[in-house]
Design a protein around this motif. Structure first.
Motif, short mmCIF file in Angstrom:
data_model
loop_
_atom_site.label_atom_id
_atom_site.label_comp_id
_atom_site.label_asym_id
_atom_site.label_seq_id
_atom_site.Cartn_x
_atom_site.Cartn_y
_atom_site.Cartn_z
N GLY A 141 46.00 34.26 40.52
CA GLY A 141 46.16 35.59 41.08
C GLY A 141 47.62 35.97 41.17
N ALA A 142 48.46 35.01 41.56
CA ALA A 142 49.90 35.24 41.60
C ALA A 142 50.46 35.44 40.20
N ARG A 143 49.85 34.77 39.22
CA ARG A 143 50.30 34.93 37.83
C ARG A 143 50.07 36.36 37.34
N SER A 144 48.91 36.95 37.69
CA SER A 144 48.65 38.33 37.27
C SER A 144 49.55 39.30 38.02
N MET A 145 49.84 39.02 39.30
CA MET A 145 50.75 39.87 40.06
C MET A 145 52.17 39.78 39.49
N ALA A 146 52.58 38.59 39.09
CA ALA A 146 53.91 38.42 38.49
C ALA A 146 54.01 39.19 37.17
N LEU A 147 52.92 39.17 36.39
CA LEU A 147 52.90 39.94 35.15
C LEU A 147 53.07 41.42 35.44
N LEU A 148 52.40 41.92 36.47
CA LEU A 148 52.53 43.33 36.85
C LEU A 148 53.96 43.64 37.29
N ALA A 149 54.57 42.74 38.07
CA ALA A 149 55.95 42.95 38.53
C ALA A 149 56.92 43.01 37.35
N ALA A 150 56.66 42.20 36.33
CA ALA A 150 57.56 42.15 35.18
C ALA A 150 57.41 43.36 34.27
N LYS A 153 31.20 40.81 31.13
CA LYS A 153 30.59 39.86 30.21
C LYS A 153 31.63 39.17 29.34
N ASP A 154 32.77 39.83 29.15
CA ASP A 154 33.80 39.29 28.26
C ASP A 154 34.72 38.34 29.01
N ASP A 155 35.56 37.65 28.27
CA ASP A 155 36.56 36.78 28.88
C ASP A 155 37.56 37.63 29.67
N LEU A 156 38.11 37.03 30.72
CA LEU A 156 39.07 37.71 31.57
C LEU A 156 40.49 37.51 31.05
N THR A 157 41.39 38.43 31.42
CA THR A 157 42.80 38.31 31.05
C THR A 157 43.66 38.68 32.24
N LEU A 158 44.88 38.15 32.26
CA LEU A 158 45.83 38.54 33.31
C LEU A 158 46.15 40.03 33.23
N GLU A 159 46.21 40.56 32.00
CA GLU A 159 46.51 41.98 31.83
C GLU A 159 45.44 42.85 32.46
N ALA A 160 44.17 42.47 32.30
CA ALA A 160 43.08 43.23 32.90
C ALA A 160 43.15 43.18 34.41
N HIS A 161 43.49 42.03 34.97
CA HIS A 161 43.63 41.93 36.42
C HIS A 161 44.81 42.75 36.93
N ALA A 162 45.88 42.82 36.15
CA ALA A 162 47.00 43.68 36.53
C ALA A 162 46.58 45.15 36.52
N ASP A 163 45.74 45.53 35.55
CA ASP A 163 45.22 46.90 35.51
C ASP A 163 44.38 47.20 36.75
N ASP A 164 43.61 46.22 37.22
CA ASP A 164 42.81 46.42 38.44
C ASP A 164 43.70 46.71 39.63
N ALA A 165 44.81 45.98 39.75
CA ALA A 165 45.74 46.20 40.85
C ALA A 165 46.33 47.61 40.79
N ARG A 168 39.23 41.37 42.48
CA ARG A 168 39.44 41.58 41.06
C ARG A 168 38.10 41.67 40.32
N ARG A 169 38.12 42.21 39.13
CA ARG A 169 36.90 42.33 38.33
C ARG A 169 36.20 40.97 38.21
N ASP A 170 34.89 41.01 38.20
CA ASP A 170 34.04 39.82 38.05
C ASP A 170 34.12 38.88 39.25
N THR A 171 34.58 39.39 40.39
CA THR A 171 34.59 38.60 41.62
C THR A 171 34.14 39.47 42.78
N GLY A 172 33.60 38.82 43.83
CA GLY A 172 33.25 39.53 45.05
C GLY A 172 32.32 40.69 44.82
#
Length: 355
Positions: free
Chosen positions: A107-116, A75-87, A65-69
């Protein structure tokens, strides 16, 4: 198995790193718990074994995901929505129409958001130790205090993390060293602080009832990071979701029972449990030996040589276990081990030699 090449997908202005391996008919999109590194995770034999198993029945898509690995920092704060966009960006890059999503914790929370929110793009959801919201529901207060202290001090990062994320590995110096390197390459203290801040404030309690895709929540029985009641709350909020308690105390799937984890994922994705092993086996024998040990012991002295032997036996046993083998006995200056097939034995031997 051969390490796949790292490629990049575009998510807005960011480059999101991903790898693909396996040849199964269905897609499994897999991202680590909280943070990860798709390159250095291959230094963990247990993770390699898990990826090998998953690749037998699925095309496995793994990404940072963004800002990892090895994905782009932010530079900005992260959001579950942004992580869902990465997926979604990675799914589009590899042509995955409706993969099964798998992750843990936030990570499961962002995946659940994407599923919903994008049910037409998701074929299933497997969540390891998920919670509906952050704060006290995401981790006990003493863990948050220790994590915050480690992030503030910097110098000791990430040494305390293994005691919570993989406690059974904590007393194994080889695994501790590998785990620390993996976490260090997954996120800097500043990046980890941003992830923690996001995890603390995110809440998808009202989103979970909208999930229509098949969902399975798993929770390690002895997990220190999370009371099982919070995982059950997540499960109860998702219509028709299944719940599976599994042995172990780790927050990373590769630090749990790899074979059991792969079996559960395979049954969820294919609808059929893996075939039970036959009572008749063809085993591969591995024997390690320190060459010319008598002469070397005389040259180095008993105490120094005892340290060499202990290190060799420790590394060998860890490598055997990580590659699905069984240590039968110690021979004094080596080990005798059995493997279900030659490939695991050869990979284990290669690991022992390199260590």
């Amino acid at each position: 198995m051969e390490r796949p090449r790292t490629r990049y997908a575009r998510s807005g202005e960011l480059a999101i790193a991903y790898q693909v391996h396996g040849s199964g008919e269905r897609d499994l999109m897999f991202t680590g718990s909280n943070s990860g590194n798709i390159e250095t995770v291959w230094e963990l034999p247990e993770a390699v074994r898990l990826f090998e198993r998953l690749g037998k029945f699925a095309r496995v898509i793994r990404y940072d995901r963004r800002d990892t690995g090895v994905s782009d920092p932010v530079k900005d704060d992260l959001t579950l929505e942004a992580h869902a966009d990465d997926a979604l960006a990675v799914m589009d890059a590899v042509g995955a129409r409706r993969p099964v999503l798998m992750s843990a914790f936030d990570g499961a929370r962002s995946m659940a958001l994407l599923a919903a929110t994008r049910p037409e793009r998701v074929g299933g959801l497997i969540a390891l130790a998920p919670t509906a919201r952050g704060g006290g529901a995401a981790a006990p207060a003493h863990f948050l205090d220790i994590l915050s202290g480690a992030l503030a001090e910097f110098g000791n990062w990430p040494d305390p993390m293994i005691d919570f994320y993989a406690p059974e590995w904590a007393d194994d110096p080889v695994r501790r060293e590998r785990f620390n390197r993996y976490i260090q390459t997954a996120a800097t203290p500043k990046q980890a602080t941003r992830l923690l801040r996001m995890s603390q404030v995110s809440d998808i309690t009202n989103v979970l009832p909208l999930i229509q895709t098949p969902t399975l929540a798993m929770c390690p029985r002895d997990l220190k990071l999370l009371p099982v009641d919070f995982v059950r709350e997540f499960t109860d909020l998702v219509p028709g979701a299944g719940f599976r308690e599994i042995p172990g105390d780790a927050a990373f799937p590769f630090a749990l029972d790899v074979e059991l984890t792969a079996d559960i994922v395979e049954e969820f994705m294919t609808g059929s449990a893996p075939a039970p092993p036959s009572s008749r086996i063809l085993a591969t024998v591995l024997f390690t030996d320190l060459v010319d040990s008598t002469r070397r012991a005389a040259q180095s002295g008993d105490r120094a040589w005892a340290g060499v032997l202990e290190r060799h036996l420790e590394l060998s046993r860890a490598a055997v276990e990580a590659h699905g083998g069984e240590t039968i006995k110690s021979t004094g200056d080596g080990v005798l081990a059995l493997f279900p097939g030659p490939a695991q034995g050869v990979r284990c031997a290669d690991r022992v030699i390199s260590d």
